[in-house]
Design an enzyme around this catalytic site. Structure first.
Site, PDB file in Angstrom:
ATOM      1  N   LYS A 114      -0.541   4.169 -16.509  1.00 13.57           N
ATOM      2  CA  LYS A 114      -1.954   4.507 -16.275  1.00 13.57           C
ATOM      3  C   LYS A 114      -2.332   5.755 -17.060  1.00 13.57           C
ATOM      4  CE  LYS A 114      -3.063   4.689 -11.912  1.00 13.57           C
ATOM      5  NZ  LYS A 114      -3.365   5.152 -10.523  1.00 13.57           N
ATOM      6  N   LYS A 126       4.605  11.191  -8.856  1.00  7.55           N
ATOM      7  CA  LYS A 126       3.918  10.904  -7.585  1.00  7.55           C
ATOM      8  C   LYS A 126       4.706  11.551  -6.465  1.00  7.55           C
ATOM      9  CE  LYS A 126       0.350   8.534  -6.050  1.00  7.55           C
ATOM     10  NZ  LYS A 126      -0.898   8.188  -6.746  1.00  7.55           N
ATOM     11  N   ASP A 166      -4.232  11.424  -2.886  1.00  8.36           N
ATOM     12  CA  ASP A 166      -4.074   9.971  -2.812  1.00  8.36           C
ATOM     13  C   ASP A 166      -4.393   9.640  -1.344  1.00  8.36           C
ATOM     14  OD1 ASP A 166      -2.896   7.572  -4.569  1.00  8.36           O
ATOM     15  OD2 ASP A 166      -2.086   7.294  -2.575  1.00  8.36           O
ATOM     16  N   SER A 377      -8.975  14.160 -13.331  1.00  3.39           N
ATOM     17  CA  SER A 377      -8.044  15.259 -13.029  1.00  3.39           C
ATOM     18  C   SER A 377      -7.649  15.967 -14.326  1.00  3.39           C
ATOM     19  CB  SER A 377      -6.786  14.720 -12.353  1.00  3.39           C
ATOM     20  OG  SER A 377      -6.992  14.506 -10.977  1.00  3.39           O
TER      21      SER A 377
HETATM   22  P1  NDP Z   1      -8.110   7.400   1.553  1.00  4.19           P
HETATM   23  O1  NDP Z   1      -7.073   7.980   2.425  1.00  4.19           O
HETATM   24  O2  NDP Z   1      -9.340   8.189   1.261  1.00  4.19           O
HETATM   25  O3  NDP Z   1      -8.578   5.994   2.118  1.00  4.19           O
HETATM   26  C1  NDP Z   1      -7.675   4.954   2.313  1.00  4.19           C
HETATM   27  C2  NDP Z   1      -8.414   3.761   2.881  1.00  4.19           C
HETATM   28  O4  NDP Z   1      -7.546   2.640   2.854  1.00  4.19           O
HETATM   29  C3  NDP Z   1      -8.813   3.946   4.320  1.00  4.19           C
HETATM   30  O5  NDP Z   1      -9.980   3.215   4.581  1.00  4.19           O
HETATM   31  C4  NDP Z   1      -7.616   3.383   5.061  1.00  4.19           C
HETATM   32  O6  NDP Z   1      -7.917   2.941   6.379  1.00  4.19           O
HETATM   33  C5  NDP Z   1      -7.253   2.218   4.189  1.00  4.19           C
HETATM   34  N1  NDP Z   1      -5.814   1.958   4.315  1.00  4.19           N
HETATM   35  C6  NDP Z   1      -4.793   2.799   3.998  1.00  4.19           C
HETATM   36  N2  NDP Z   1      -3.611   2.254   4.282  1.00  4.19           N
HETATM   37  C7  NDP Z   1      -3.883   1.057   4.797  1.00  4.19           C
HETATM   38  C8  NDP Z   1      -3.068   0.012   5.283  1.00  4.19           C
HETATM   39  N3  NDP Z   1      -1.716   0.115   5.302  1.00  4.19           N
HETATM   40  N4  NDP Z   1      -3.700  -1.110   5.735  1.00  4.19           N
HETATM   41  C9  NDP Z   1      -5.057  -1.193   5.706  1.00  4.19           C
HETATM   42  N5  NDP Z   1      -5.875  -0.229   5.250  1.00  4.19           N
HETATM   43  C10 NDP Z   1      -5.294   0.864   4.811  1.00  4.19           C
HETATM   44  O7  NDP Z   1      -7.347   7.029   0.199  1.00  4.19           O
HETATM   45  P2  NDP Z   1      -7.955   6.734  -1.249  1.00  4.19           P
HETATM   46  O8  NDP Z   1      -9.285   6.122  -1.138  1.00  4.19           O
HETATM   47  O9  NDP Z   1      -7.784   7.967  -2.054  1.00  4.19           O
HETATM   48  O10 NDP Z   1      -6.898   5.679  -1.816  1.00  4.19           O
HETATM   49  C11 NDP Z   1      -7.081   4.277  -1.710  1.00  4.19           C
HETATM   50  C12 NDP Z   1      -6.259   3.573  -2.771  1.00  4.19           C
HETATM   51  O11 NDP Z   1      -6.668   4.002  -4.070  1.00  4.19           O
HETATM   52  C13 NDP Z   1      -4.747   3.824  -2.726  1.00  4.19           C
HETATM   53  O12 NDP Z   1      -4.087   2.662  -3.155  1.00  4.19           O
HETATM   54  C14 NDP Z   1      -4.561   4.925  -3.760  1.00  4.19           C
HETATM   55  O13 NDP Z   1      -3.235   4.933  -4.263  1.00  4.19           O
HETATM   56  C15 NDP Z   1      -5.550   4.469  -4.802  1.00  4.19           C
HETATM   57  N6  NDP Z   1      -5.991   5.487  -5.758  1.00  4.19           N
HETATM   58  C16 NDP Z   1      -6.538   6.651  -5.338  1.00  4.19           C
HETATM   59  C17 NDP Z   1      -6.979   7.585  -6.257  1.00  4.19           C
HETATM   60  C18 NDP Z   1      -7.672   8.827  -5.851  1.00  4.19           C
HETATM   61  O14 NDP Z   1      -8.164   9.534  -6.739  1.00  4.19           O
HETATM   62  N7  NDP Z   1      -7.821   9.140  -4.574  1.00  4.19           N
HETATM   63  C19 NDP Z   1      -6.793   7.367  -7.704  1.00  4.19           C
HETATM   64  C20 NDP Z   1      -6.268   6.058  -8.044  1.00  4.19           C
HETATM   65  C21 NDP Z   1      -5.871   5.180  -7.089  1.00  4.19           C
HETATM   66  P3  NDP Z   1      -7.455   3.814   7.643  1.00  4.19           P
HETATM   67  O15 NDP Z   1      -8.336   5.009   7.647  1.00  4.19           O
HETATM   68  O16 NDP Z   1      -7.657   2.906   8.795  1.00  4.19           O
HETATM   69  O17 NDP Z   1      -6.002   4.157   7.401  1.00  4.19           O
HETATM   70  O1  2IT Z   2      -3.147   6.979  -8.191  1.00  2.66           O
HETATM   71  C1  2IT Z   2      -3.746   7.875  -8.803  1.00  2.66           C
HETATM   72  O2  2IT Z   2      -4.011   7.786 -10.007  1.00  2.66           O
HETATM   73  C2  2IT Z   2      -4.166   9.068  -8.048  1.00  2.66           C
HETATM   74  N1  2IT Z   2      -3.951   9.131  -6.832  1.00  2.66           N
HETATM   75  C3  2IT Z   2      -4.830  10.213  -8.750  1.00  2.66           C
HETATM   76  C4  2IT Z   2      -3.815  11.108  -9.398  1.00  2.66           C
HETATM   77  C5  2IT Z   2      -4.349  12.378  -9.986  1.00  2.66           C
HETATM   78  O3  2IT Z   2      -3.496  13.140 -10.459  1.00  2.66           O
HETATM   79  O4  2IT Z   2      -5.550  12.627 -10.000  1.00  2.66           O
END
Ligand code: NDP
Ligand code: 2IT
Length: 445
Positions: A114, A126, A166, A377
């Site tokens: 990525k 990570k 994350d 980032s």
């Molecule tokens: P958050 O913690 O903000 O939100 C996670 C969301 O996913 C919540 O609604 C949560 O529900 C739900 N969730 C988490 N685990 C589970 C599970 N086991 N089953 C069902 N629902 C689940 O995280 P992010 O939005 O930051 O991350 C979401 C995804 O995006 C992840 O895969 C992460 O790796 C990916 N990601 C994030 C980035 C970032 O910048 N934040 C960058 C790139 C990818 P609940 O509250 O009920 O747990």
């Molecule tokens: O999965 C991802 O790319 C992230 N959670 C963001 C990582 C970052 O360094 O901003």
């Protein structure tokens, strides 16, 4: 899969027993890489794949802290510093009870490719913990973060390893982590963490970047078929950082997002999700989606089955790994799905990816589609290095350029290798070639 790569795969799987998600991520990448090794046999000679699958460094540590009742709690902390060929290790921290070494390694492995695709100078890493922030007070989260950083600080740095958020790690946690890093080291080293608050070294657009970027990438895929988000019926899974900002961006482009979820259930809102209310419930109150449904007329809350039971023309899985399986994929395809953009990391199972690709659905894999978060980032790191801060408009323009660039690179690579429209192949080869070149140039590392 190519027979030469099969043998390497078997060794990697045997060396890393019991890490199902890491295996899945490795196998998916290996399936794309046969043609590159035909053209570049020197990569086999130099054992690039074997080296890529072995993290440069893995750190596992005890995180002791006390809860509000004064009881001692022990969690496990992780940081996997996977590959630094292109720059300092870069990647988020995940706090979720499901975190173990296999999850951190799958995420770190994906992050290498990525980050290469973004074109920015960042390696892959990570980390995280099996700490569950749900139901914990701010004071408990702070004490946990302080204890976590009390070990992590010695492994990270602006030129070494730069963590971010994350699942379960957002602005609040990054604040507590940064405060403790500063206190231990006596350095205001802004570039050591990203996702910081705007008044203390953060970047505008970083909170929105992953969700926005996923939609921009998906819009580019739709454009390649002469269509766009305008008028699409969209289903998003999750309701966290990535999901909320994907919903906001998709609706700003004329789509209607009719459903989103959390781990307890999902809401169906045929009028289109009210992003203001969703932010209030999830970001301000740290509430549940059930609360959203109770506060808005015409919304149903469903706590059985999956959000993928709701029909859509565009699906944006933004929750977690393996949340969308082959059965769900087949149902979505039968009901008119055009495109999938993965906001989460590896949310579609291997079966689901096969269903989408066989049906000719546009499929943007997470390592390409959700790269806007880490790319922004890297923009935050640039601003920190130059002690500057950019406007929202300028930063969003940079993000858009980067996402369009990633889309075009994936599409061009897929064309070059004779599989037009295969973004999985394009992303895997595009990311791999960049890292492999740098590793070859840097000798046996
Ligand atoms: P958050 O913690 O903000 O939100 C996670 C969301 O996913 C919540 O609604 C949560 O529900 C739900 N969730 C988490 N685990 C589970 C599970 N086991 N089953 C069902 N629902 C689940 O995280 P992010 O939005 O930051 O991350 C979401 C995804 O995006 C992840 O895969 C992460 O790796 C990916 N990601 C994030 C980035 C970032 O910048 N934040 C960058 C790139 C990818 P609940 O509250 O009920 O747990
Ligand atoms: O999965 C991802 O790319 C992230 N959670 C963001 C990582 C970052 O360094 O901003």
């Amino acid at each position: 899969m190519d027979a030469r790569l099969e043998a390497i795969r078997d060794t990697v799987l045997a060396r890393n027993p019991g890490e199902a998600e890491f295996h899945q991520a490795v196998v998916e990448v290996f399936e794309s890489l046969g043609p590159v090794h035909d053209r570049h046999p020197e990569l086999l000679e130099a054992a690039i794949l074997e080296r890529l699958c072995e993290p440069e460094r893995q750190i596992i540590f005890r995180v002791p802290w006390t809860d509000d009742a004064g009881r001692v709690q022990i969690n496990r902390g992780f940081r996997v510093e996977f590959n630094s060929a292109l720059g300092p290790y870069k990647g988020g921290l995940r706090f979720h009870p499901s975190v173990y070494l296999g999850i951190v390694k799958f995420l770190g492995f994906e992050q290498i490719f990525k980050n290469a695709l973004t074109g920015m100078p960042i390696g892959g890493g990570k980390g995280g913990s099996d700490f569950d922030p749900r139901g914990r007070s701010d004071a408990e989260v702070m004490r946990f973060c302080q204890s976590f950083m009390t070990e992590l600080y010695r492994h990270i740095g602006e030129y070494t390893d730069v963590p971010a958020g994350d699942i379960g790690v957002g602005g609040r946690e990054i604040g507590y982590l940064f405060g403790q890093y500063k206190r231990i080291t006596n350095r205001y080293e802004s570039g050591v963490l990203t996702g910081k608050g705007i008044s203390w070294g953060g970047s505008l657009v970083r909170p929105e970047a992953t969700g926005f970027g996923t939609v921009i990438f998906t819009q580019e895929m739709l454009n390649s078929r002469g269509t766009s988000f305008d008028g699409q019926r969209v289903v998003v899974s999750g309701s966290g950082n990535v999901a909320i900002n994907a919903i906001a961006k998709a609706q700003s482009l004329g789509a209607t997002v009719v459903a989103c979820s959390d781990s307890s259930g999902y809401v169906v809102d045929e009028a289109g999700i009210d992003v203001g209310l969703l932010r209030e419930v999830k970001e301000v109150e740290r509430g549940r989606l059930k609360d959203y449904a109770e506060r808005r007329a015409g919304v149903s809350y469903v706590n059985v089955g999956s959000v993928w039971n709701v029909d859509a023309t565009v699906a944006l899985p933004c929750a977690t790994q393996n949340e969308l399986d082959g059965g769900a994929a087949a149902r979505l395809v039968r009901n008119g799905l055009l495109a999938v953009g993965e906001g989460a990391n590896m949310p579609s199972t291997r079966d689901a990816v096969a269903v989408f690709q066989d049906a000719g659905v546009l499929f943007g894999p997470g390592k390409a589609a959700n790269a806007g978060g880490v790319a922004t980032s890297a923009l935050e790191m640039q601003q920190n290095a130059s002690r500057d801060s950019w406007s929202f408009e300028h930063t969003e323009e940079r993000l858009t350029e980067i996402m369009v660039g990633i889309h075009d690179r994936c599409a061009a690579t897929a064309d070059e290798y004779g599989e037009p429209g295969n973004y999985v192949l394009g992303a895997n080869i595009g990311g791999f070639v960049k890292v492999a070149d740098a590793m070859l140039a840097q000798g046996l590392i």
